[in-house]
Design a protein around this motif. Sequence first.
Motif, PDB file in Angstrom:
ATOM      1  N   PRO A 177       0.162  11.523   4.932  1.00 49.83           N
ATOM      2  CA  PRO A 177      -0.490  10.266   4.517  1.00 49.83           C
ATOM      3  C   PRO A 177      -1.867  10.136   5.153  1.00 49.83           C
ATOM      4  N   ARG A 178      -2.768   9.496   4.447  1.00 49.11           N
ATOM      5  CA  ARG A 178      -4.108   9.283   4.984  1.00 49.11           C
ATOM      6  C   ARG A 178      -4.354   7.790   5.160  1.00 49.11           C
ATOM      7  N   ASP A 179      -5.318   7.485   5.982  1.00 48.83           N
ATOM      8  CA  ASP A 179      -5.652   6.086   6.248  1.00 48.83           C
ATOM      9  C   ASP A 179      -6.109   5.412   4.959  1.00 48.83           C
ATOM     10  N   GLY A 180      -5.613   4.208   4.725  1.00 46.39           N
ATOM     11  CA  GLY A 180      -5.981   3.482   3.524  1.00 46.39           C
ATOM     12  C   GLY A 180      -5.063   3.735   2.354  1.00 46.39           C
ATOM     13  N   GLY A 181      -4.025   4.538   2.547  1.00 47.75           N
ATOM     14  CA  GLY A 181      -3.077   4.814   1.478  1.00 47.75           C
ATOM     15  C   GLY A 181      -3.350   6.129   0.786  1.00 47.75           C
ATOM     16  N   GLY A 182      -2.313   6.650   0.188  1.00 47.72           N
ATOM     17  CA  GLY A 182      -2.449   7.924  -0.502  1.00 47.72           C
ATOM     18  C   GLY A 182      -2.045   9.101   0.370  1.00 47.72           C
ATOM     19  N   TRP A 183      -2.452  10.288  -0.058  1.00 48.24           N
ATOM     20  CA  TRP A 183      -2.004  11.543   0.580  1.00 48.24           C
ATOM     21  C   TRP A 183      -3.192  12.491   0.683  1.00 48.24           C
ATOM     22  N   ARG A 184      -3.198  13.275   1.750  1.00 46.41           N
ATOM     23  CA  ARG A 184      -4.273  14.259   1.939  1.00 46.41           C
ATOM     24  C   ARG A 184      -3.671  15.630   2.187  1.00 46.41           C
ATOM     25  N   VAL A 185      -4.241  16.625   1.518  1.00 46.69           N
ATOM     26  CA  VAL A 185      -3.926  18.035   1.755  1.00 46.69           C
ATOM     27  C   VAL A 185      -5.216  18.706   2.215  1.00 46.69           C
TER      28      VAL A 185
END
Length: 671
Positions: A359-367
Motif C-alpha cells: 500500500p502507498r500513502d494516500g491509498g492505492g498500491w505501489r509496485v
Amino acid sequence: MTKTWLLPAVLCAGQLALWPGRAVGSVAAVAVIATVVLVAAALGLRRTRPVTAVVVVAAGLTLATWVAPADQQMFIPGDALLVISVADLVALFSVAARREVRTTVLVFAGLLVWQAGLTAWRDGLTGDYPMELVTLLAVYGMVTAFGRVRGRWRHDRAAFAQRLAQARQVRRDAADAERRRLARELHDVSAHHLTSIVVNASAARMLEQQRPELRAEALDFAARTGQDTLTALRRLVAIIPAPPGEPDAAVGRLADLADDFRQLGQVVTVDVPPVDLPPALAAAVYGITREALTNTLRYAPGGSVQVALSAGDGHAELVIDDDGGRGDGGAATGLGGGRGLTGMRERARALGATFDAGPRDGGGWRVRAVFPLATEAWSAHSGTRRFQRARRWVGRQLFSQAVLDAGIAFFALALPLSGLAGSFGDGDLSRAAATLILLALLAHVVPLLWRRSRPWWVLGAVAATTWLGPLLAVSEVISPDSGWWFLFGVGAELAAVYAVAAWGARPGLTWLAPVGAAASTASAMGVLTAMGSTPEPGPAQNAGLAAVVSLLLITAVVGVILAVPLAGCWLAGWAARRRRYRLRTSEEGGVAAVLAQAQLRAHEERVRIAAGLRDAVLRHAAEVPRAAERADLDAVVGSARQALTAMRSLLDGLSHSAAARQEEVGSSQCG
C-alpha cells in the motif's frame, strides 16, 4: 601433503649424500647440514607461501656457500652444493606459477641480483663472468616462463572445475528451473488472457440492460483473446520454447500494453523515456508491468494507474502506482492464484534487482523494482572491462611462451657458441670465419621462435640451415674442420622435432620429422667428413669409391647416433599432444554430457507439464472462443473460470513438486 614434501626430501637426501657424505664430523659439515635442512624446509612452503620460500632459500644458500668448501668434491670445482643449488629455481618456479605477474617480476629481479652478487663473491670477476650472467638470465627466464605456463594450466583446470560444478548445479536444478519457467508462463496466460476475459464478460453481463453494446464487444474480445490463449497453451503443449526477441520483450511495447488495459476500463498513464535497455531487463520490465496492471484490473477496476520507468546513475527504476479503483466493490474475486507478487519478485531478483510491493500513502498500491545496470553480465561497459582483462591475460601467456621459446633457442646455441668462442680465443679461427659461423648458427636456431605456430616450416628451416656448414666449407670460406661446429647445434633439430610432434598439422605424418632431421644432419656431417679426409694413394677410381664409402659410412653412423635423441623428442612431443587432446576431450565432453542430462531433465519436465495442460486446461480454454462464436456470454465466463481453476490446480501441483524437490535436496546435503 606427501607431494609437497617429496621434492624437498629428495633434494636434501641427495645433497647430504654428495657432501658432506661420511665426513660429518667437521664443524663446516654440521653447518652445511643445518642450512640444507633449512632450505628443504623452506621448499615445503613453496605452494602456500612461495615468496617466503624464495627469501628463506636465498638466505640458506648464501650461508651454505659461505661455509661449504670451494674445491672439487666429485665432478667440478665448487660442486659441494651441486644438488641443493637448484632450490632457488624450484622456488622461482612456484612464484611464477602461483602469484601475479608483478610479484613474479620482482622476485625474478631480486634473485637475479642476488645470484649475480653471490657468483661474483664466490668466483670473483673473471673473464667468464659476463657469460655466466647471460646464462643465469636465460636460466631464470626459462624457469619463470615455465612457471607462468604451469600457472596458466592450473588456471584452465580451475576454470574447468568451476564450469563442471556449474553444469552439475544446472543438472540438479534443471527440472525445478523448467518448472518455474513454465509456471511463470502459465501464470501470464491465466493472468493476462483468461482474467481479462472473465472481467470483461462479467462487466458486460452486469451492464447488459444499461449498455447492450458491451455484449458484442465482450464476445469479440473473448473470441480474440481466447484464440490467443489457445495459441499460447498449444505452444506449451507442443513443448516449443518462447522465441527470443519477441515483441513483448521490448520496452516500447508498454504503450500497446497500456492500450489493452484501457479497453478494459483502466485509466493507464505511461511515462517511459526513450531508453535502450538490454533484452533481459526489457523482458523483466514488461512482465512485471503486465502482472501489475492485471492486478489493478482484479482489485482496483476502473482506477487510475501510472507506469513510470527511469534509467540513470547505474540503475533502472520501474514504478507502477494505482489509486485503489472506484471503491464500489466491483473488484473481481476468486481469479488470483496468489502467485503474481512471487512471479514479479522472481523476475526482478533474477537480474539482481530489489523489489517492493504494498500500500502507498494516500491509498492505492505501489509496485517498485530497481535494476542495477553496471554489475550485470549484459552491461556493455562491464563486458568491455572483462574483454580487456582477458586480452591482457592472453598477452601475458603469449609473452611467457615467447620467453620460453627464446630460452630454448639460446640453449640450442649455447654449446656451439661456447666452443666457437674457445677456438677464436685460441687463434684457430679468424674474425671473418668466426663471424660467418656465428651468423650461420644464428640462422640455424632463430626459426625456433616460431616453433609453436609454424612447426613444419621451422623444421624445414632448421634442416636447411644445417647445410650452411658444408656450404661455407665448399666455398672455402672456412675449413671443413670448422664446419663441425654445426653438429653441436643439433639441439635446434631436437626442439624442432618435438614441436612438430606436439603442434604440427597432420599428426599421422609427424613421424617423418625425426627421420628427415636425422637424414639431413647426418648427410651434412658426412659431407664435411669427406671434405676433410685425405684421399688414399692409388688409382683415382679407387679413391673415389673409397670417398663414397666413407661418406655413406659416416652418414650412417651419425644417423644412428642421432636417431635415439630425435626419436625420444618425437615421442615426448607426441605424448604431450595426446595428453592435451585427452584432457580437452574429457573436459569438454564432461561438461557437454552434464548439460545434455540437464536438457533431458528439463525436457521430461516439459512433457509432464504438457500432459497436465492437455488433460486439464486446454479443453476448457478451447471452449472459450467457441462459446464466443455462439454468442453465449454465460458459457464464455463459465469456461474461462473453469480454465482458470484448472490452471490454478496445475500451478499448485508445480509448487508442491518444487517444495518436495527442495526438501529432498536439503536432506541429501545434510545426509
